[in-house]
Design a protein around this motif. Structure first.
Motif, short mmCIF file in Angstrom:
data_model
loop_
_atom_site.label_atom_id
_atom_site.label_comp_id
_atom_site.label_asym_id
_atom_site.label_seq_id
_atom_site.Cartn_x
_atom_site.Cartn_y
_atom_site.Cartn_z
N ASP A 46 0.37 16.02 7.74
CA ASP A 46 0.19 14.89 8.65
C ASP A 46 0.40 13.60 7.87
O ASP A 46 -0.54 12.89 7.55
N ARG A 47 1.66 13.30 7.61
CA ARG A 47 1.96 12.12 6.79
C ARG A 47 1.51 10.83 7.48
O ARG A 47 0.88 9.97 6.86
N ALA A 48 1.86 10.69 8.74
CA ALA A 48 1.52 9.44 9.44
C ALA A 48 0.02 9.26 9.57
O ALA A 48 -0.51 8.16 9.37
N GLY A 49 -0.69 10.33 9.90
CA GLY A 49 -2.14 10.25 10.03
C GLY A 49 -2.81 9.94 8.70
O GLY A 49 -3.74 9.13 8.62
N CYS A 91 4.26 12.31 -1.40
CA CYS A 91 3.26 12.83 -0.47
C CYS A 91 2.91 14.23 -0.92
O CYS A 91 3.80 15.10 -1.00
N SER A 92 1.65 14.47 -1.23
CA SER A 92 1.25 15.80 -1.72
C SER A 92 -0.07 16.21 -1.08
O SER A 92 -0.84 15.38 -0.61
N VAL A 129 0.85 -1.20 0.00
CA VAL A 129 0.00 0.00 0.00
C VAL A 129 0.88 1.25 0.00
O VAL A 129 1.52 1.58 0.99
N TRP A 130 0.91 1.90 -1.16
CA TRP A 130 1.64 3.15 -1.39
C TRP A 130 3.16 2.92 -1.40
O TRP A 130 3.65 1.79 -1.25
N ASN A 131 3.90 3.99 -1.64
CA ASN A 131 5.35 3.92 -1.79
C ASN A 131 5.99 5.19 -1.24
O ASN A 131 5.66 6.29 -1.68
N GLU A 132 6.87 5.01 -0.26
CA GLU A 132 7.73 6.09 0.25
C GLU A 132 6.95 7.36 0.58
O GLU A 132 7.35 8.47 0.21
N TRP A 181 9.25 7.33 12.08
CA TRP A 181 8.08 7.13 11.22
C TRP A 181 7.26 5.95 11.71
O TRP A 181 6.03 6.03 11.84
N PHE A 182 7.91 4.85 12.00
CA PHE A 182 7.17 3.68 12.45
C PHE A 182 6.62 3.87 13.85
O PHE A 182 5.54 3.35 14.18
N ASP A 183 7.31 4.63 14.68
CA ASP A 183 6.74 4.97 15.99
C ASP A 183 5.42 5.71 15.82
O ASP A 183 4.44 5.44 16.54
N ALA A 184 5.40 6.65 14.87
CA ALA A 184 4.18 7.43 14.62
C ALA A 184 3.06 6.55 14.09
O ALA A 184 1.89 6.71 14.46
N LEU A 185 3.39 5.61 13.20
CA LEU A 185 2.36 4.72 12.67
C LEU A 185 1.82 3.79 13.75
O LEU A 185 0.61 3.54 13.83
N ILE A 186 2.71 3.27 14.57
CA ILE A 186 2.28 2.39 15.66
C ILE A 186 1.34 3.15 16.60
O ILE A 186 0.31 2.61 17.04
N ALA A 187 1.67 4.40 16.89
CA ALA A 187 0.84 5.22 17.78
C ALA A 187 -0.55 5.44 17.19
O ALA A 187 -1.51 5.66 17.94
#
Length: 248
Positions: free
Chosen positions: A73-76, A66-67, A57-60, A110-116
């Motif tokens: 809010d990339r992670a959100g 990211c636009s 799902v998606w890439n980088e 980044w992964f910390d933010a996604l986990i949160a």
């Protein structure tokens, strides 16, 4: 897709990117945009059922791709997109492996933010792109990511869905250095427990000249001539196929 099937190659399809009909062509951020993106993924899963076992799902999204509101809010944005897409994919194909994370390099914050944000509930495998000059240093981040995932209660395997080097350097010495890098990175990634890995890229292409396992279509040595990296990769696979990991 038919040619891949005939060659007995299992493709990993990456769902990307935006659609000008939704969210002004930006990274999907609205419920309608996310639903359309999820429907696109579900259609690919349905259309290629039996051939495609995993979708990424998606890439980088933590990097270039990211636009729009995503940049605030990339992670959100990504966690919401992943959740909607995961649900749609599993509804069509419950056994499908949904690969989430969409990360360039191995960015621990980044992964910390996604986990949160609860993203762990919406991936079956975690995608990283472990680019770096020193493979042995890069895998330290891979090990740290594994620890974070386990501490958070996720047993998802890590997939290196891109790794590579050598862009813009296509002389003989550079080709040999790229081949050596491939072997070093592949070996240490496997030793670190990375389940799957994908070299980027198959053939030299535009400004990625020098990275390919094959030369370009108009190369002086011939169309799609194998590079030293191709031979090194094939040799590595032949030597390690069926081997058991003992220790580093």
């Amino acid at each position: 897709m038919q040619a891949l099937r005939q060659a007995d190659i299992e493709p990993l399809l990456v769902l990307s990117f935006a659609n000008p009909r939704y969210d002004e062509g930006k990274t999907p951020f609205s419920p309608t945009g996310r639903a359309a993106f999820a429907a696109y993924g579900a259609e690919l899963a349905r259309r290629h059922d039996g051939q495609v076992a995993a979708l990424e799902v998606w890439n980088e999204i933590n990097g270039t791709f990211c636009s729009g509101p995503c940049r605030q809010d990339r992670a959100g944005t990504y966690a919401a997109l992943l959740a909607d897409t995961y649900a749609a994919l599993k509804a069509v194909h419950p056994d499908l492996t949904v690969v989430g994370g969409a990360a360039v390099k191995v960015p621990l914050p980044w992964f910390d933010a996604l986990i949160a944000r609860g993203a762990m509930a919406h991936w079956d495998a975690v995608a990283v792109h472990p680019y770096g000059d020193e493979p042995e240093n890069t895998v330290l981040d891979v090990a740290a990511l594994q620890q974070r995932l386990r501490a958070a209660g996720s047993d998802a395997p890590i997939w290196a869905t891109e790794f590579g080097t050598g862009a813009g350097r296509a002389d003989a010495a550079a080709r040999r250095a790229t081949a050596a890098y491939l072997v070093r990175m592949a070996v240490v990634l496997r030793a670190a427990g990375v389940e799957r890995m994908y070299w980027y890229l198959l053939r030299d292409y535009q400004n990625f000249n020098g990275m390919g396992l094959l030369r370009g279509e108009r190369d002086s040595l011939g169309r799609l001539a194998p590079t030293p990296a191709y031979v090194a990769y094939a040799t590595l696979i032949r030597l390690l196929d069926g081997a058991d990991s003992v220790t580093r």
